[in-house]
Write a protein that holds these residues in place. Structure first.
Motif, PDB file in Angstrom:
ATOM      1  N   HIS A 121      73.774  13.629  29.811  1.00 50.83           N
ATOM      2  CA  HIS A 121      74.465  13.210  31.041  1.00 50.83           C
ATOM      3  C   HIS A 121      75.267  11.927  30.830  1.00 50.83           C
ATOM      4  O   HIS A 121      75.249  11.016  31.645  1.00 50.83           O
ATOM      5  N   ARG A 122      76.008  11.911  29.727  1.00 57.70           N
ATOM      6  CA  ARG A 122      76.862  10.748  29.472  1.00 57.70           C
ATOM      7  C   ARG A 122      77.915  10.579  30.567  1.00 57.70           C
ATOM      8  O   ARG A 122      78.313   9.463  30.878  1.00 57.70           O
ATOM      9  N   ASP A 123      78.346  11.693  31.135  1.00 59.71           N
ATOM     10  CA  ASP A 123      79.344  11.612  32.198  1.00 59.71           C
ATOM     11  C   ASP A 123      78.790  10.949  33.454  1.00 59.71           C
ATOM     12  O   ASP A 123      79.548  10.496  34.313  1.00 59.71           O
ATOM     13  N   TRP A 124      77.453  10.868  33.564  1.00 60.73           N
ATOM     14  CA  TRP A 124      76.832  10.190  34.702  1.00 60.73           C
ATOM     15  C   TRP A 124      76.761   8.685  34.459  1.00 60.73           C
ATOM     16  O   TRP A 124      77.133   7.891  35.322  1.00 60.73           O
ATOM     17  N   GLN A 171      78.139   6.693  31.826  1.00 62.66           N
ATOM     18  CA  GLN A 171      79.265   5.928  31.261  1.00 62.66           C
ATOM     19  C   GLN A 171      80.114   5.231  32.330  1.00 62.66           C
ATOM     20  O   GLN A 171      80.485   4.067  32.154  1.00 62.66           O
TER      21      GLN A 171
END
Length: 370
Positions: free
Chosen positions: A344-347, A349
């Motif tokens: 969940h890097r998109d959460w 970052q």
């Protein structure tokens, strides 16, 4: 029969919940858990969307019939009165709070305002609403608090029980202690059906990056130092957030008004040992670490002022009276958590904003957490 089905037999159907702080870390996990388990219940989330609140956490529920999100502050009595009345709320689950010790040291005023004044305002609004509804027995006001109100333990001291005297040592824990006292007083003075839970350190998905476990996960991925306060020997009892949410469901359905229930994970771990465990899991699961082994990033920094040495929860009461025990070991919980942050890097970052970087520099590069 499942525990959820058994709980439902003992409560009116459906419930109508107001979840304050429902876009924060524990609140988000609670909303996901409750909406999945009890889809027939009405869930209304009230959140001010400060730095730690993220409405996108709840996106999967926004289009469902029994869910509503409202952006607002628990200090706003007009908003509270409106929501309680128009939504016919019978259950308040109160997560909304400023909760980070380091931030309370830098700026305690917000903690007093939200945690004390906000809780008072919410109690006043719910008391009026409860009376207007005829003081029904099934109404509940669940106040979610912390083990930090009990102060600090020495290595051989027995764990905190519900009878442990309060001895808060930070502006954060003092403000939570104040809110606990108000909630207790509203039960004893006005017979408002309140319940207090005091939990140990939570961890898991959706936790803001400044907290210890997500901070270590993210810094490992970025190749940044892993700041550990003092000698790293501070001990915390770690509670996987999914276990906590299950316990709160049990308390809502089976807990008695006026009671306090301690919720712990039965996982006492020294900070340095926890960080090393995380490093080893990151080495195993993350294929693109800038620094490997990740333990090389561990850096000891100046200790936090008034840093409590040890917390430990004795959860015997909730085990014996409500038949709840944690199901997730710290080893399994940490693995699940690392896997979540890896996928969940998109959460996380976008959360590393300029404001976050400024805060990080002020706290962790001069010094670190709860």
């Amino acid at each position: 029969m499942s525990r959820a089905e058994n709980q439902r037999l003992n409560s009116p159907q459906p419930r109508r919940l107001l979840v304050t702080g429902g876009a924060g870390f524990i609140g988000t996990n609670f909303v996901h858990s409750w909406c999945t388990t009890y889809p027939e219940d009405r869930v209304v989330v009230l959140d001010a969307l400060t730095y730690a609140g993220n409405r996108s956490n709840l996106a999967s529920w926004e289009a469902t019939e029994n869910f509503r999100f409202f952006q607002g502050n628990i200090c706003d009595r007009t908003v509270l009165d409106q929501l309680l009345q128009t939504e016919a709320i019978d259950t308040v689950v109160h997560f909304a709070a400023e909760s980070h010790v380091d931030r309370s040291i830098l700026g305690p005023a917000a903690f007093v305002q939200t945690n004390v004044v906000g809780t008072f305002t919410l109690l006043e609004a719910f008391l009026q609403h409860w009376r207007t509804c005829g003081q029904p027995d099934h109404h509940r006001f669940l106040h979610v608090s912390t083990d930090e109100v009990y102060g600090s333990l020495n290595p051989n001291d027995p764990a905190f029980t519900e009878k442990t005297p309060y001895a808060p040592n930070s502006p954060y824990s003092a403000s939570k202690a104040g809110s606990d006292h108000l909630v207790r007083a509203y039960y004893h003075t006005y017979h408002l059906p309140t319940i207090i839970t005091n939990c140990s350190n939570n961890y898991g998905p959706y936790q803001f990056p400044e907290k210890l476990i997500p901070l270590m996960c993210i810094n490992c991925l970025l190749g940044k130092q892993l700041p550990v306060y003092g000698d790293g020997q501070n001990v915390r009892d770690w509670l996987y957030v999914g276990d906590h949410c299950t316990a709160l469901g049990v308390v809502i359905h089976q807990g008695l008004p006026g009671e306090v229930y301690n919720i712990g994970g039965n996982n006492e771990v020294k900070n340095i040992d926890l960080v090393q465990m995380l490093c080893d899991i990151m080495d195993e699961l993350a294929i693109d670490l800038p620094v490997r082994p990740a333990r090389e990033l561990i850096t000891f920094v100046q200790d936090r002022p008034g840093h409590d040495r040890r917390y430990a929860i004795d959860a015997t009461k909730i085990k014996t009276q409500l038949s709840w025990t944690p199901a997730i070991t710290v080893a399994e919980g940490l693995r699940r958590t690392v896997e979540w942050y890896l996928t969940h890097r998109d959460w996380w970052q976008p959360l590393l904003s300029d404001e976050y970087q400024e805060y990080y520099h002020k706290v962790y590069l001069s010094q670190h957490q709860s």
